[in-house]
Design an enzyme around this catalytic site. Sequence first.
Site, PDB file in Angstrom:
ATOM      1  N   ASP A 149      -7.035  -1.425  -4.675  1.00 40.23           N
ATOM      2  CA  ASP A 149      -7.907  -1.067  -3.880  1.00 40.23           C
ATOM      3  C   ASP A 149      -8.979  -0.069  -4.511  1.00 40.23           C
ATOM      4  OD1 ASP A 149      -6.796  -2.590  -1.905  1.00 40.23           O
ATOM      5  OD2 ASP A 149      -5.885  -0.820  -0.962  1.00 40.23           O
ATOM      6  N   ASP A 198       0.945  -0.942   0.073  1.00 41.34           N
ATOM      7  CA  ASP A 198      -0.032   0.126   0.111  1.00 41.34           C
ATOM      8  C   ASP A 198       1.025   1.392  -0.085  1.00 41.34           C
ATOM      9  OD1 ASP A 198      -2.401  -1.238  -0.066  1.00 41.34           O
ATOM     10  OD2 ASP A 198      -2.521  -1.316   2.039  1.00 41.34           O
TER      11      ASP A 198
END
EC number: 3.4.23.36
Length: 154
Positions: free
Chosen positions: A128, A111
């Site tokens: 995402d 991330d």
Amino acid sequence: MKGIFLKFLVAFFVIFAIDQAIKWLYVTGYGRYDGEFFSLILTYNRGVAFSMFAFLGENLKFIQTALLIVVFLYLVKEKTILCSHTIAVGMILGAGSSNVLDRFIHGGVVDYVFWHKWFEFAVFNFADVMIDIGVVVILLQSFLHKKALKKEKN
């Protein structure tokens, strides 16, 4: 059906490849940015959204792999969903597969986008966002289809 499956595969692999390329940049040291609204930082999410289920450790990647396989097999069997939402389903499964691959390679999902203006939000990635967009597209398509059916009845 071949055309639909080809569209699905293109959406799947385009999202998968873009996401893995972006993550490679961050893992190899590129892309640090500190801004007023958001920062680009490298983190590894060992859980799922908001680090939930991190306690599952290494088992999480096998659970998610099994879940992706079951969903794919269901979609192949239940062709209506795949035919109605081909691109969106390809986006969702491509992004999900990319995140699961991270678990096998890096021990957690890579991330890098951290929103921190007005409130602090979880760190997330391109995959995402593509999953969220895919879900919104499916919801919109379903809503518009139901609206069109209702209009036809009247």
